[in-house]
Design a protein around this motif. Structure first.
Motif, mmCIF file in Angstrom:
data_model
loop_
_atom_site.group_PDB
_atom_site.id
_atom_site.type_symbol
_atom_site.label_atom_id
_atom_site.label_comp_id
_atom_site.label_asym_id
_atom_site.label_seq_id
_atom_site.Cartn_x
_atom_site.Cartn_y
_atom_site.Cartn_z
ATOM 1 N N LYS A 44 0.826 -1.204 0.000
ATOM 2 C CA LYS A 44 0.000 0.000 0.000
ATOM 3 C C LYS A 44 0.859 1.253 0.000
ATOM 4 C CE LYS A 44 -1.976 -1.585 3.707
ATOM 5 N NZ LYS A 44 -1.600 -2.991 3.660
ATOM 6 N N GLY A 183 -13.928 -11.383 5.863
ATOM 7 C CA GLY A 183 -13.857 -11.050 4.448
ATOM 8 C C GLY A 183 -14.801 -11.867 3.585
ATOM 9 N N VAL A 243 -9.685 -5.937 -2.823
ATOM 10 C CA VAL A 243 -10.362 -5.678 -1.549
ATOM 11 C C VAL A 243 -10.332 -6.918 -0.664
ATOM 12 C CG1 VAL A 243 -12.574 -5.125 -0.452
ATOM 13 C CG2 VAL A 243 -11.841 -3.873 -2.484
ATOM 14 N N ARG A 246 -6.802 -7.483 0.811
ATOM 15 C CA ARG A 246 -6.451 -6.504 1.833
ATOM 16 C C ARG A 246 -7.225 -6.731 3.126
ATOM 17 N NH1 ARG A 246 -4.828 -0.794 -1.047
ATOM 18 N NH2 ARG A 246 -3.153 -1.706 -2.293
ATOM 19 N N MET A 247 -8.481 -7.096 3.008
ATOM 20 C CA MET A 247 -9.264 -7.330 4.223
ATOM 21 C C MET A 247 -8.778 -8.576 4.961
ATOM 22 S SD MET A 247 -13.198 -6.261 3.639
ATOM 23 C CE MET A 247 -13.432 -6.488 5.399
ATOM 24 N N ASP A 250 -4.977 -7.791 6.323
ATOM 25 C CA ASP A 250 -4.778 -6.676 7.236
ATOM 26 C C ASP A 250 -6.021 -6.501 8.089
ATOM 27 O OD1 ASP A 250 -3.332 -4.534 8.298
ATOM 28 O OD2 ASP A 250 -2.627 -3.938 6.306
ATOM 29 N N TYR A 253 -9.067 -2.469 8.412
ATOM 30 C CA TYR A 253 -10.317 -2.082 7.764
ATOM 31 C C TYR A 253 -11.517 -2.564 8.575
ATOM 32 C CZ TYR A 253 -7.022 -1.506 3.903
ATOM 33 O OH TYR A 253 -5.951 -1.143 3.135
ATOM 34 N N THR A 256 -16.015 -3.922 4.259
ATOM 35 C CA THR A 256 -15.691 -3.928 2.834
ATOM 36 C C THR A 256 -15.716 -2.519 2.266
ATOM 37 O OG1 THR A 256 -16.666 -6.126 2.592
ATOM 38 C CG2 THR A 256 -16.362 -4.854 0.580
ATOM 39 N N ASP A 258 -15.350 0.289 3.907
ATOM 40 C CA ASP A 258 -14.243 1.048 4.482
ATOM 41 C C ASP A 258 -12.951 0.766 3.720
ATOM 42 O OD1 ASP A 258 -12.940 2.674 6.585
ATOM 43 O OD2 ASP A 258 -12.028 0.767 7.163
ATOM 44 N N CYS A 259 -12.725 -0.488 3.381
ATOM 45 C CA CYS A 259 -11.528 -0.866 2.621
ATOM 46 C C CYS A 259 -11.543 -0.213 1.241
ATOM 47 C CB CYS A 259 -11.447 -2.383 2.495
ATOM 48 S SG CYS A 259 -10.012 -2.971 1.580
ATOM 49 N N LYS A 262 -10.989 3.721 1.665
ATOM 50 C CA LYS A 262 -9.618 4.059 2.043
ATOM 51 C C LYS A 262 -8.640 3.811 0.898
ATOM 52 C CE LYS A 262 -9.908 3.495 7.071
ATOM 53 N NZ LYS A 262 -9.490 2.692 8.249
ATOM 54 N N THR A 263 -8.823 2.705 0.209
ATOM 55 C CA THR A 263 -7.954 2.390 -0.928
ATOM 56 C C THR A 263 -8.103 3.436 -2.022
ATOM 57 O OG1 THR A 263 -8.099 0.012 -0.476
ATOM 58 C CG2 THR A 263 -7.383 0.653 -2.678
#
Length: 305
Positions: A44, A183, A243, A246-247, A250, A253, A256, A258-259, A262-263
């Motif tokens: 990221k 996720g 997505v 990343r969820m 990490d 987040y 979904t 929110d991820c 933010k991305t």
């Protein structure tokens, strides 16, 4: 007793076995590209534009560069990190999504398995089977991504998991059983969409190619259809795939949405296609290997008239 020399169809159980074997074999061959894809997606950018992995720019650059960096820094076997849960996933997910496709497609077509099935009906059938299969296989997907993501930890940093079984145990102990379905939302979206792109496009491309004079149901036709399936799967599924990775990789987040937000805010819209080439290299080759293997293995159960 039926004459097996005239057998032209195989049972659901046999289809599941063929599908699971083909999916696992393709996973074994292509997981280094999947590991590279996950690392690229988890890489990221900070608001200032510097890579989170350090101040000297991106650590991972491109498919071959990522593969080379992982092999150099972590050893060649690191490219197969996550292979055990990967095989768990493909046995369940790959076996179910493919073996369920034909009966669900027949259901969507009103039971008319001998008639023409529309592309829309094929897509709906693949969406349904993809969603069902990944709901059952989500824990294996989570563990695979967690193990693949561990390689991005700084040198000397303690590893959270010692292996696949330990990862399942640790996640349940520390986060609860429900955490195994972390996720699930984006994973259902991703896999239902990609499954529709893969199976429906393979089905449609193969059907279209066979209508061209001179083309037969052979390895070359399966190759063309497999490449088409891989391309459409990546083109359509990349945003939800990013997505999902990343969820699962990490915990910063909240959801979904929110991820995604933010991305988009931090990295821009192109971030949703980060790792596109390795993803196509992975899914393109995966589909070719899987469908070629599937078509050949199914012949072991079929004796044409």
């Amino acid at each position: 007793m039926a004459d097996l020399s005239h057998r032209t169809e195989i049972s659901f159980a046999e289809t599941f076995i063929c599908s699971a074997f083909a999916a696992c074999f393709a996973e074994l061959c292509t997981i280094p590209l999947d590991t590279a894809k996950v690392r690229l997606q988890l890489q990221k950018r900070s608001v200032s534009g510097e890579e989170s992995s350090g101040g000297g720019g991106a650590k991972y650059k491109g498919l071959l560069g990522t593969v080379a960096t992982i092999a150099k820094e972590e050893g060649l076997l690191a490219l197969w990190k996550g292979i055990i849960p990967g095989l768990h996933r493909q046995f369940i997910y790959g076996g179910l999504r493919i073996s369920l496709y034909v009966p669900v497609k027949a259901f969507c077509a009103g039971g008319n398995i001998l008639g023409e099935v529309s592309l829309f009906q094929k897509i709906v059938a693949a969406l349904i089977t993809g969603a069902i299969a990944i709901t059952l296989a989500n824990p294996t997907d989570l563990v695979k991504v967690r193990l693949q993501a561990e390689g991005k930890l700084p040198a000397g940093a303690p590893r959270r998991y010692t292996g696949a079984l330990n990862a399942y145990y640790t996640i349940i102990k520390e986060e609860g059983v429900v955490a195994l379905w972390t996720g699930l939302g984006p994973n259902i979206a991703r896999n239902a969409i990609i499954n529709a792109a893969e199976l429906a496009s393979y089905d449609q491309v193969k059907q279209s190619v066979l209508k061209i004079p001179g083309f037969t149901d052979n390895i070359f036709t399966h190759l063309l259809a497999g490449l088409g399936a891989g391309f459409f799967a990546v083109l359509i599924g990349s945003p939800v795939d990013v997505v999902k990775s990343r969820m699962m990789g990490d915990s910063i987040y909240k959801s979904t949405l929110d991820c995604m937000v933010k991305t988009l805010n931090v990295e821009g819209a192109l971030a949703f296609y980060k790792g596109f080439l390795p993803n196509f290299g992975r899914l393109g080759s995966w589909n070719v290997i899987m469908f070629l293997t599937l078509e050949q293995v199914k012949k072991l159960f079929i004796w044409e008239v």
